[in-house]
Scaffold this motif. Structure first.
Motif, PDB file in Angstrom:
ATOM      1  N   GLU A 134     -59.925  32.673  50.560  1.00  0.00           N
ATOM      2  CA  GLU A 134     -59.392  33.287  51.502  1.00  0.00           C
ATOM      3  C   GLU A 134     -59.918  34.469  52.151  1.00  0.00           C
ATOM      4  N   GLY A 135     -61.106  34.136  52.941  1.00  0.00           N
ATOM      5  CA  GLY A 135     -61.976  34.962  53.573  1.00  0.00           C
ATOM      6  C   GLY A 135     -62.576  36.045  53.068  1.00  0.00           C
ATOM      7  N   LYS A 136     -63.086  35.969  51.727  1.00  0.00           N
ATOM      8  CA  LYS A 136     -63.901  36.988  51.178  1.00  0.00           C
ATOM      9  C   LYS A 136     -65.556  36.604  51.436  1.00  0.00           C
ATOM     10  N   ARG A 137     -65.784  35.227  51.767  1.00  0.00           N
ATOM     11  CA  ARG A 137     -66.973  34.982  51.931  1.00  0.00           C
ATOM     12  C   ARG A 137     -67.173  33.729  53.138  1.00  0.00           C
ATOM     13  N   TRP A 138     -67.756  33.773  54.124  1.00  0.00           N
ATOM     14  CA  TRP A 138     -67.680  32.775  54.858  1.00  0.00           C
ATOM     15  C   TRP A 138     -69.091  32.124  55.092  1.00  0.00           C
ATOM     16  N   ARG A 139     -69.188  30.765  55.593  1.00  0.00           N
ATOM     17  CA  ARG A 139     -70.548  30.013  55.787  1.00  0.00           C
ATOM     18  C   ARG A 139     -70.252  28.988  56.759  1.00  0.00           C
ATOM     19  N   ILE A 140     -71.493  28.465  57.403  1.00  0.00           N
ATOM     20  CA  ILE A 140     -71.075  27.607  58.219  1.00  0.00           C
ATOM     21  C   ILE A 140     -71.142  26.381  57.963  1.00  0.00           C
ATOM     22  N   LEU A 141     -70.120  25.360  58.493  1.00  0.00           N
ATOM     23  CA  LEU A 141     -70.025  23.978  57.822  1.00  0.00           C
ATOM     24  C   LEU A 141     -70.590  23.185  59.110  1.00  0.00           C
ATOM     25  N   GLY A 142     -70.721  23.427  60.116  1.00  0.00           N
ATOM     26  CA  GLY A 142     -71.365  22.702  61.421  1.00  0.00           C
ATOM     27  C   GLY A 142     -71.886  23.440  62.569  1.00  0.00           C
ATOM     28  N   ARG A 143     -72.777  22.891  63.350  1.00  0.00           N
ATOM     29  CA  ARG A 143     -73.406  23.586  64.259  1.00  0.00           C
ATOM     30  C   ARG A 143     -73.610  22.497  65.527  1.00  0.00           C
ATOM     31  N   HIS A 144     -73.990  22.909  66.458  1.00  0.00           N
ATOM     32  CA  HIS A 144     -74.353  22.200  67.731  1.00  0.00           C
ATOM     33  C   HIS A 144     -73.377  20.946  68.150  1.00  0.00           C
ATOM     34  N   LEU A 145     -72.144  21.521  67.718  1.00  0.00           N
ATOM     35  CA  LEU A 145     -71.092  20.241  68.236  1.00  0.00           C
ATOM     36  C   LEU A 145     -70.442  20.791  69.659  1.00  0.00           C
ATOM     37  N   PRO A 146     -69.678  19.971  70.187  1.00  0.00           N
ATOM     38  CA  PRO A 146     -69.163  20.234  71.533  1.00  0.00           C
ATOM     39  C   PRO A 146     -68.173  21.516  71.325  1.00  0.00           C
ATOM     40  N   GLU A 147     -67.677  21.808  72.322  1.00  0.00           N
ATOM     41  CA  GLU A 147     -66.697  23.195  72.258  1.00  0.00           C
ATOM     42  C   GLU A 147     -65.384  22.795  71.348  1.00  0.00           C
ATOM     43  N   ILE A 148     -65.160  23.742  70.109  1.00  0.00           N
ATOM     44  CA  ILE A 148     -64.036  23.412  69.510  1.00  0.00           C
ATOM     45  C   ILE A 148     -62.778  24.024  69.938  1.00  0.00           C
ATOM     46  N   TYR A 149     -61.760  22.846  70.271  1.00  0.00           N
ATOM     47  CA  TYR A 149     -60.612  23.493  70.915  1.00  0.00           C
ATOM     48  C   TYR A 149     -59.300  23.607  69.735  1.00  0.00           C
ATOM     49  N   SER A 150     -59.514  22.885  68.453  1.00  0.00           N
ATOM     50  CA  SER A 150     -58.538  22.828  67.530  1.00  0.00           C
ATOM     51  C   SER A 150     -59.231  22.651  66.325  1.00  0.00           C
ATOM     52  N   VAL A 151     -58.656  23.235  65.323  1.00  0.00           N
ATOM     53  CA  VAL A 151     -58.958  22.961  63.905  1.00  0.00           C
ATOM     54  C   VAL A 151     -57.998  22.719  63.258  1.00  0.00           C
ATOM     55  N   GLN A 152     -57.807  21.674  62.157  1.00  0.00           N
ATOM     56  CA  GLN A 152     -56.891  21.151  61.150  1.00  0.00           C
ATOM     57  C   GLN A 152     -57.720  21.179  59.736  1.00  0.00           C
ATOM     58  N   ALA A 153     -56.941  21.656  58.908  1.00  0.00           N
ATOM     59  CA  ALA A 153     -57.604  21.382  57.519  1.00  0.00           C
ATOM     60  C   ALA A 153     -56.522  20.930  56.435  1.00  0.00           C
ATOM     61  N   THR A 154     -56.876  20.409  55.354  1.00  0.00           N
ATOM     62  CA  THR A 154     -55.856  20.117  54.415  1.00  0.00           C
ATOM     63  C   THR A 154     -56.606  20.263  52.890  1.00  0.00           C
ATOM     64  N   SER A 155     -56.030  20.496  52.137  1.00  0.00           N
ATOM     65  CA  SER A 155     -56.610  20.715  50.484  1.00  0.00           C
ATOM     66  C   SER A 155     -56.737  19.326  49.895  1.00  0.00           C
ATOM     67  N   LEU A 156     -57.603  18.984  49.284  1.00  0.00           N
ATOM     68  CA  LEU A 156     -57.778  17.712  48.503  1.00  0.00           C
ATOM     69  C   LEU A 156     -57.264  17.854  47.211  1.00  0.00           C
ATOM     70  N   GLY A 157     -56.713  18.838  46.681  1.00  0.00           N
ATOM     71  CA  GLY A 157     -56.457  19.330  45.355  1.00  0.00           C
ATOM     72  C   GLY A 157     -55.102  19.342  45.182  1.00  0.00           C
TER      73      GLY A 157
END
Length: 125
Positions: A102-125
């Motif tokens: 919930e935002g307490k700690r951040w980490r990089i998931l990916g770098r050197h990608l094209p410009e990110i216009y949109s993000v969608q996420a889902t929980s697997l649990g």
């Protein structure tokens, strides 16, 4: 939005908590003409409110602490619906950042990608 004066009131990406109507997150952007629409002062942070925007808490653990002029588009910030809620955002510089607490700690998931216009996420649990 009643953001801290040092941050200003310009923030495009906004996420609402799917189970708590008083909790939300915003990523503020600099509204000046010096570095418009980038992280204020080159120090990116996500701000969380637990009282519908009356007060805000800065959440920046794991994010760059200086010289990081990130820009995040409006649709490039998303929750995953998990418990605890995961948060994800992408930058115009091609980075994807994540928090699984919930935002307490951040980490990089990916770098050197094209410009990110949109993000969608889902929980697997």
């Amino acid at each position: 939005m009643n953001m801290p004066k040092t941050v200003g009131d310009i923030g495009f990406p906004l996420v609402l908590h799917p189970r708590d109507p008083d909790t939300l997150w915003v990523i503020p952007m600099d509204g000046t003409t010096v570095w418009p629409r980038t992280s204020p002062g080159g120090k990116p942070a996500v701000y969380r409110s637990r009282n519908a925007g009356k007060s805000w808490e800065r959440q920046a653990a794991g994010l760059p602490t200086r010289d990081a002029w990130l820009t995040i588009k409006r649709q490039a910030f998303a929750p995953d619906g998990g418990e605890p809620l995961g948060l994800y955002f992408g930058t115009t510089g091609g980075e994807i950042w994540m928090s699984t607490d919930e935002g307490k700690r951040w980490r990089i998931l990916g770098r050197h990608l094209p410009e990110i216009y949109s993000v969608q996420a889902t929980s697997l649990g």
